[in-house]
Design a protein around this motif. Structure first.
Motif, short mmCIF file in Angstrom:
data_model
loop_
_atom_site.label_atom_id
_atom_site.label_comp_id
_atom_site.label_asym_id
_atom_site.label_seq_id
_atom_site.Cartn_x
_atom_site.Cartn_y
_atom_site.Cartn_z
N SER A 138 -29.46 21.93 57.91
CA SER A 138 -29.26 20.66 57.20
C SER A 138 -29.95 19.51 57.91
O SER A 138 -30.23 18.48 57.29
CB SER A 138 -27.76 20.37 57.05
OG SER A 138 -27.19 21.22 56.09
N HIS A 139 -30.22 19.66 59.20
CA HIS A 139 -30.99 18.64 59.91
C HIS A 139 -32.38 18.51 59.29
O HIS A 139 -32.94 17.41 59.23
CB HIS A 139 -31.10 19.00 61.40
CG HIS A 139 -32.10 18.17 62.14
ND1 HIS A 139 -31.79 16.96 62.72
CD2 HIS A 139 -33.43 18.36 62.39
CE1 HIS A 139 -32.86 16.45 63.30
NE2 HIS A 139 -33.87 17.28 63.10
N LEU A 140 -32.92 19.62 58.83
CA LEU A 140 -34.31 19.63 58.38
C LEU A 140 -34.51 18.83 57.11
O LEU A 140 -35.44 18.02 57.01
CB LEU A 140 -34.77 21.07 58.17
CG LEU A 140 -34.60 22.01 59.37
CD1 LEU A 140 -35.11 23.40 59.03
CD2 LEU A 140 -35.30 21.46 60.60
N ASP A 141 -33.65 19.03 56.11
CA ASP A 141 -33.87 18.33 54.84
C ASP A 141 -33.13 16.99 54.76
O ASP A 141 -33.62 16.05 54.14
CB ASP A 141 -33.49 19.22 53.65
CG ASP A 141 -32.03 19.61 53.63
OD1 ASP A 141 -31.41 19.64 54.69
OD2 ASP A 141 -31.50 19.89 52.53
N LEU A 142 -31.97 16.88 55.43
CA LEU A 142 -31.17 15.66 55.29
C LEU A 142 -31.44 14.64 56.39
O LEU A 142 -31.07 13.48 56.25
CB LEU A 142 -29.68 16.01 55.28
CG LEU A 142 -29.23 16.91 54.11
CD1 LEU A 142 -27.74 17.15 54.17
CD2 LEU A 142 -29.64 16.31 52.77
N VAL A 143 -32.09 15.06 57.47
CA VAL A 143 -32.45 14.12 58.54
C VAL A 143 -33.97 13.96 58.62
O VAL A 143 -34.51 12.86 58.46
CB VAL A 143 -31.89 14.59 59.90
CG1 VAL A 143 -32.33 13.63 61.01
CG2 VAL A 143 -30.37 14.68 59.85
N ASP A 144 -34.67 15.05 58.83
CA ASP A 144 -36.14 14.99 58.93
C ASP A 144 -36.80 14.67 57.59
O ASP A 144 -37.81 13.97 57.54
CB ASP A 144 -36.70 16.31 59.45
CG ASP A 144 -36.67 16.41 60.97
OD1 ASP A 144 -36.32 15.41 61.62
OD2 ASP A 144 -36.98 17.49 61.49
N GLY A 145 -36.27 15.22 56.53
CA GLY A 145 -36.89 15.04 55.23
C GLY A 145 -37.86 16.16 54.90
O GLY A 145 -38.22 16.99 55.74
N VAL A 146 -38.30 16.20 53.64
CA VAL A 146 -39.17 17.26 53.13
C VAL A 146 -40.55 16.69 52.85
O VAL A 146 -40.69 15.64 52.23
CB VAL A 146 -38.58 17.87 51.84
CG1 VAL A 146 -39.43 19.05 51.37
CG2 VAL A 146 -37.13 18.29 52.05
#
Length: 554
Positions: free
Chosen positions: A212-220
Motif C-alpha cells: 500500500s506504500h507503493l500506490d497510496l504514498v509513492d503513487g502510480v
C-alpha cells in the motif's frame, strides 16, 4: 583467466535476462544472451495492429527507486531512458457492493477513506505508517539479499521490530486489513495487491501490507510509449555495453561436465578458485555451455557461467538431466504457481470517459472469487474481479485518433487446458467465453451499454499461450505465488545446488514476481557472480544504493 575473459551465457531476454546481461557486461564480463522468440521482453511484450499498441504484460510502474538504481548502475538514469507520467487518479474502483465508482490517488486517500468510514482517514495514516516502515525495511535488508549470510538480519532496525514479525508473518493480509477497516470497498483497496503477488489476500502474509506504500504514498506512474519502452531501453543499454543478443534461439540443453576438485570451474586459480570451491564443494557438475536449436540445427555455445533467466520450472525439468536438477518435478508438485489469466486486448471506436487509465472491478464475494482460482475445485469465476487498463487515457500514441486502447485481465486458474486465445473471437471456446463475460461485465458496471458494438479490434490470450510463448509453469501469468512458504528465504535460491556455474534470475527465484523484483533478482545474481569472479566485490547481502532516488524520474 582474466576478468574480461569470463564468458557468461544468459537464457531468456525478458527484463531479468536483459538486466543481468547489462550488469555483467558493465563490469567487464563477456555476455551472450539467448532468446527463444524473435521479440524480446518475455511477458513484458508488445502487440501492434491497425495503429494500436498493446502492452502484453505488466502495466503498473511501481517501486521507482529500483529502476533508478538499475539505470544508475549501468551508467545512465531513469530520466534519460524513459518518460514517466504520474497518473491522477492512480486508479478507479468499480465495486459490486458500492454503486458509485471511487477514484484513488496518492496523497488524497485519507479523504476517500473518511468519506466511506468514520475515522477511516486516521486509521489509514496509521496503516500507511506501518506499510512505509515495512517497505523501507524490506528494501534495505531483505529484497537485495541472497539470504546466504545472517549478519545483515541482525541489524538493530530489524531486531527492534522482532515483536511485530509474528503478526506480519503469521497473519494473513486479509485478517490484517479486516481488523482495522470495516467498509468492504476499503478492505478491497488495501487487499487487492495480493493479486500482484500471484495470490489472494487470505493467502498472502500481512507483511505484504507494505504494497500500500507503493500506490497510496509513492503513487502510480506510466512510461510514455508503454512498458515496451523499458525493455527497449535496457536492450539498447545492453547492446551498448557489448552484450551479444541471439534472437530466435531456443536453448534445448545446458551442457555440463564433471567437476574438477583441484580447479575452479570458471578456470580461476588461487584464492578466487578456493573461495568458489569452498562454496560449491557439494556440486559434482559444472557448466561448460549450452545448446541451442534453430531451423532443426543444434549448436553448442561454450560458456564459463550460465544464468537461467527464463521460467525456472522449464529450465530445471527440461534443460537438465534428472540427476542435475536442484528443483525436480516433485518440488514443483508441492508449490503454488499463482494465477493464470485470460487477457483481452480491445480497440474501441470513440471515447470511454467512464474508464480511467487503471480500473479495478471488485466482486462482492471475494472469497468465492479467489477460491475459484486457488481452491481445490478450480474453475473460472463468474462474475470475476477484473483489471481494466485504458492507456489511451494517458498516451495518445497507443490508439488511432478517436479510438481507445483497452486491456482486460481476467484472473483464472493456472491451467493450460483452459486453452489459447486468438484474434477476432477464434480462440479456444473457454477463453472466448471468459472474454465475452468480462466485456459484458465492464459494459454493465461502468455504464457503457454499447461497448460490445464499438469494438473494432479484439485479441485474446489464454494460459496455454503463456506456455507456448514463455514456457510458463502451469500456464501461470505471473510466476510462483508469494505465499509465506514461497517468499523471501523460502523462495528458490538464485543458483543451482548441484551444478557449479549455473545461476538463476527472474520471477521464479528470489525476490519474486513483477518488474521491480526481476530487476532486483538481476542485481542479486550479477553481484553474486561478480563476488566470485572479481575478488573484492561485495557479496549480495543487501542493497548498495548510490542515491536515495533519481530526481530525474520524479
Amino acid at each position: 583467466m582474466s576478468t574480461h575473459q569470463t564468458h557468461v551465457a544468459v537464457i531468456g531476454a525478458g527484463l531479468a535476462g536483459l538486466a543481468t546481461a547489462a550488469l555483467l557486461a558493465k563490469n567487464g564480463l563477456t555476455v551472450d544472451l539467448f532468446e527463444k522468440n524473435e521479440d524480446l521482453g518475455g511477458r513484458c511484450g508488445l502487440w501492434e495492429r491497425d495503429g494500436y499498441l498493446f502492452d502484453t504484460g505488466p502495466s503498473w510502474y511501481l517501486m521507482p527507486e529500483v529502476f533508478d538504481k538499475f539505470f544508475h548502475d549501468v551508467g545512465t538514469s531513469t530520466g534519460e531512458q524513459i518518460d514517466l507520467t504520474t497518473l491522477t487518479p492512480g486508479y478507479r474502483v468499480f465495486a459490486e457492493n458500492h454503486p458509485v465508482p471511487v477514484d484513488v490517488t496518492s496523497g488524497q486517500a485519507e479523504e476517500l477513506f473518511d468519506s466511506l468510514e468514520a475515522g477511516g482517514g486516521k486509521k489509514l495514516r496509521a496503516y500507511l505508517d506501518s506499510a512505509s516502515r515495512t517497505y523501507k525495511l524490506a528494501l534495505d535488508h531483505f529484497l537485495y539479499t541472497d539470504f546466504r549470510a545472517i549478519g545483515p538480519f541482525l541489524d538493530k532496525k530489524i531486531v527492534s521490530r522482532v515483536g511485530e514479525l509474528p503478526t506480519l508473518l503469521g497473519t494473513s493480509l486479509n485478517s490484517f486489513v479486516t481488523k482495522r477497516f470495516s467498509h468492504p470497498v476499503l478492505r478491497q483497496i488495501l487487499g487487492y495487491h495480493a493479486v500482484f503477488l500471484g495470490t489472494s489476500p487470505d493467502r498472502a502474509p500481512a507483511m505484504y501490507h507494505l504494497m500500500s506504500h507503493l500506490d497510496l504514498v509513492d503513487g502510480v506512474k506510466y512510461p510514455q510509449g508503454g512498458f515496451i519502452t523499458i525493455i527497449n531501453a535496457i536492450e539498447q543499454v545492453a547492446l551498448d555495453l557489448g552484450v551479444t543478443i541471439h534472437r530466435g534461439s531456443p536453448v534445448t540443453r545446458i551442457v555440463t561436465a564433471d567437476a574438477r576438485p583441484t580447479q575452479s570451474t570458471h578456470g580461476l586459480r588461487g584464492k578466487a578458485g578456493e573461495r568458489i570451491a569452498a562454496l560449491t564443494g557439494k556440486r559434482t557438475k559444472h557448466v561448460i555451455g549450452l545448446e541451442t536449436e534453430r531451423d532443426g540445427e543444434r549448436t553448442f555455445h561454450k560458456a564459463d557461467l550460465v544464468v537461467g533467466a527464463s521460467d525456472l520450472h522449464h529450465l530445471e525439468t527440461q534443460l537438465l538431466d534428472p540427476e542435475e536438477q536442484s528443483f525436480p518435478q516433485s518440488y514443483w508438485d508441492k508449490k503454488d504457481p499463482g494465477p493464470g489469466s485470460v487477457l483481452v486486448h480491445l480497440g474501441v471506436r470513440g471515447e470511454l470517459p467512464e474508464l480511467t487509465h487503471h480500473n479495478l472491478f471488485f466482486v462482492k464475494d471475494w472469497d468465492a472469487n479467489f477460491d475459484a482460482i486457488y481452491g481445490k475445485n478450480k474453475h473460472l469465476p463468474n462474475p470475476a474481479s477484473l483489471y481494466v487498463c485504458k492507456p489511451s487515457a494517458t498516451d495518445s500514441a497507443v490508439a488511432p485518433e478517436g479510438h481507445e486502447n483497452v486491456f482486460i485481465l481476467v484472473p483464472v486458474p493456472a491451467d493450460p487446458t483452459i486453452g489459447s486465445g486468438g484474434e477476432n473471437g477464434i480462440g479456444d471456446p473457454t477463453v472466448e467465453l471468459a472474454a465475452d463475460a468480462a466485456i459484458d461485465q465492464v459494459a454493465t458496471w461502468a455504464g457503457i451499454p454499447d461497448l460490445r458494438e464499438r469494438i473494432v479490434l479484439r485479441k485474446t490470450v489464454g494460459p496455454a499461450d503463456f506456455v507456448n510463448d514463455v514456457n510458463a509453469w502451469s500456464g501461470g501469468a505471473l510466476g510462483p505465488a508469494h505465499t509465506l512458504a514461497q517468499s523471501a528465504m523460502f523462495r528458490t535460491t538464485n543458483r543451482s545446488k548441484k551444478i557449479d556455474g549455473l545461476w538463476y534470475a527472474g520471477g521464479s527465484t528470489i525476490p519474486g514476481i513483477g518488474l521491480p523484483m526481476c530487476l532486483i533478482s538481476a542485481d542479486i545474481t550479477a553481484r553474486g557472480i561478480l563476488h566470485e569472479v572479481q575478488p573484492g566485490t561485495p557479496a549480495p547481502t543487501g542493497p548498495t544504493f548510490p542515491l536515495p532516488h533519481d530526481t530525474a524520474s520524479a
